[in-house]
Scaffold this active site. Sequence first.
Site, mmCIF file in Angstrom:
data_model
loop_
_atom_site.group_PDB
_atom_site.id
_atom_site.type_symbol
_atom_site.label_atom_id
_atom_site.label_comp_id
_atom_site.label_asym_id
_atom_site.label_seq_id
_atom_site.Cartn_x
_atom_site.Cartn_y
_atom_site.Cartn_z
ATOM 1 C CG ASP A 268 -117.859 -25.856 18.231
ATOM 2 O OD1 ASP A 268 -117.107 -26.074 19.205
ATOM 3 O OD2 ASP A 268 -118.808 -25.058 18.295
HETATM 4 C C1 BGC Z 1 -118.343 -24.344 21.642
HETATM 5 C C2 BGC Z 1 -117.166 -23.563 21.140
HETATM 6 C C3 BGC Z 1 -116.006 -23.717 22.083
HETATM 7 C C4 BGC Z 1 -115.685 -25.193 22.246
HETATM 8 C C5 BGC Z 1 -114.500 -25.461 23.138
HETATM 9 C C6 BGC Z 1 -117.974 -25.792 21.973
HETATM 10 O O1 BGC Z 1 -119.010 -26.444 22.589
HETATM 11 O O2 BGC Z 1 -119.369 -24.305 20.685
HETATM 12 O O3 BGC Z 1 -117.513 -22.209 20.979
HETATM 13 O O4 BGC Z 1 -114.896 -23.011 21.614
HETATM 14 O O5 BGC Z 1 -116.819 -25.835 22.776
HETATM 15 O O6 BGC Z 1 -114.768 -25.188 24.442
#
Ligand code: BGC
Length: 732
Positions: A268
């Site tokens: 993530d």
């Molecule tokens: C979130 C993810 C997301 C990623 C990209 C993160 O902060 O937890 O779910 O896909 O950002 O935007």
Amino acid sequence: MSTIMNPPAYKAAQEKARALLSSMTLTEKIGQLSQFGTSIYSDSDKLPDAHYSEGEVGSYLTIKGAQVTNAIQRDLLTATRLPIPALFADDVIHGYRTTFPTPLAQSCSWNPELTRRCNEIAAKEAYRAGLKWTFAPMVDIARDPRWGRIMEGYGEDTHLCSRFSEAAVRGFQGDGETVGKDRLYACMKHFIAYGACIGGRDYNSADLSPQTLHDVYLPPFQAGIDAGAATVMAAFEDVNGVPATGNRYLLTDILRGKLGFNGFVVSDYGSVTDMIPHGFAEDTKDAVRLAFEAGCDMLMAGPAYNEHLPALIKEGKITMEQVDHSVLSVLTLKYLCGLMDEPLVDETGEDCFFCAEHMDAARRAACETAVLLENNGILPLCTERLKGKRIALIGPLAGEEGKTHLLGNWACLKDPNRTVSIEEGLARALGASCELVTAYGCGIRCENTAEAHEKESSSVKQAAEIAARCDAIIAVVGEEAEMAGEAYSRSDLTLSGHQGEPIDALIATGKPVILLVAAGRPLILTPYKDRVAALMLIWQPGSSAGDAVADLLTGAVSPSGHLTTSFPVCTGQVPIYYNHASTGKPALGKWQFESKYQDCQIAPLYPFGYGLSYTSFAFEDIRLSSDKMTAEGEITVTLSVRNTGNTDGAAVVQLYIRDLVGSTVRPVKELKAFEKVFVRAGEAQAVTLHLSARALAFHDAAMNEIVEPGKCKLWVGECCTDERHEFDFEII
Ligand code: BGC
């Protein structure tokens, strides 16, 4: 097993990938495992050479539009030694340009086919903008509405979430052997138990038993993997003490070993370096080692893999075989989706954004996801009888200002200008025959100052005066888009700001109040439940919000949504979920020594599965094929669903079981099958539900997955508390 992640197309793509891999330098290989975000190119559609001239980039996230993605892709292909196109990714969660209801709302349709269709359209629009990969679906079970990200998933139930999980993956990826034109690779997230964050506070630890992990949180991932999900995202939080991103047991033993996943894992955003403040990694290099060793193939977003993997390989801490394995997965997917042959997209393809077909699908989805909670008979509004009447429409969410909020959070490239407001939709549906009068009421949030409050009070007073001169009142309350979603946990689920005040003032006019709740998560509706003429949860319905609300209020469509999360009476009742374990002192309301709170009712305000319609249904002639089954067997439940009212509508037939005695404590109830069926007024439809003994498997104290012989109850009903049709069966 999965469609796309298996031979023969996958094998063929893998062979090509293998050949390419053998010609790559270490920098180029690690580049394929590195994803970069928007910050490095912010104002420019070109990247500085240094970022990719040696092949340091394999993927980009959050870049918008065909022109920009094409420009970057062209630059990348000309500047690098091996022209390997980048995989463009984004959070296409509930639509790309045309926005659909939030995933939580979608689950309330109890119609996985609806989600498949929404994602199919979302994939088409996103593909036309140059994307090949979405960070969705989020299939985290969420049992705590304080957690803002509850809006991104499919509710509190494992079975229901699993059915939506597979439908969501199929919608993005299709059912073919490849993920070609107008399709996106799915990314199941967040692996795992992100929704179990303690207290519903985002990023907080998940501390849960192995049994709960396996029986409650893993099955939706298994379902998505079986549907062919190509990628998985590692979660931020620590699971029982080990951060998910650096957790080899989870990312390798369970995800790959047990669930059979053979795509690649992406971290993530920042979850690798988060292991430093977690106190799990010493520094970035250590975090990279832990993540990569655990099985996290790609890093979102930044140069940490580029910077630290070479040294870790040199030191023998990471092997070339490990790197090759990860790179091969990424390259295989690049071949499989046709990216290697056709790296650019047709820049005229974006004309499908907001087309009539997509807006119509959004309208139908919004109609199917609303949940009617109360109705004293005022709904549907009879357009004939409204002639010459005046209707008050109150609240900022009803007009122009509300449009952006009705699209919800995580609405990729949302466009309030291409959104139908509730006012617009209702005005169109009601025509000139009746007068629609609007008033602001009060804001969704309010500064906590005397001055702000005074301003609000006078606006509330004005709204009540206007409403008093009308025949009926429609009030819209709820949340702004940025009150649910990532990092939007709340400690108090009552209506924010002073939103209760206009409701009280409107009720005091004596005119019937139809209260619409537009929110990302369950809110506390206790004070209004019995005082309004009708209460409807419209969630955050998306681009066609106003048209859908008009369809529902005028009865063009009968509401058919049912809750997929329990609605608490008060915030202190949270977490409250229907399928909790049986306690030794169950809350039956008989004496003091029961598992309950002294100061609030035992039951939630609205239970899981609950939802009203403009018609009524009778479940008749319910038959079980047998009252016994073996551990490998199945019982078929057949019934006839009769529409006993005067309006066409859709019923949701829900099958719950209870395993009466187990070697570990079993849940009080578990949903095991459901079917949504449309039935014309006065007619009946046959429904068949399948209950396999395997669906009753659970992990015992020694973590063996077992189907245990024993007696069970079975209910077929319209919500989890509906026990009118009860049966016994036994696993032998
Ligand atoms: C979130 C993810 C997301 C990623 C990209 C993160 O902060 O937890 O779910 O896909 O950002 O935007």
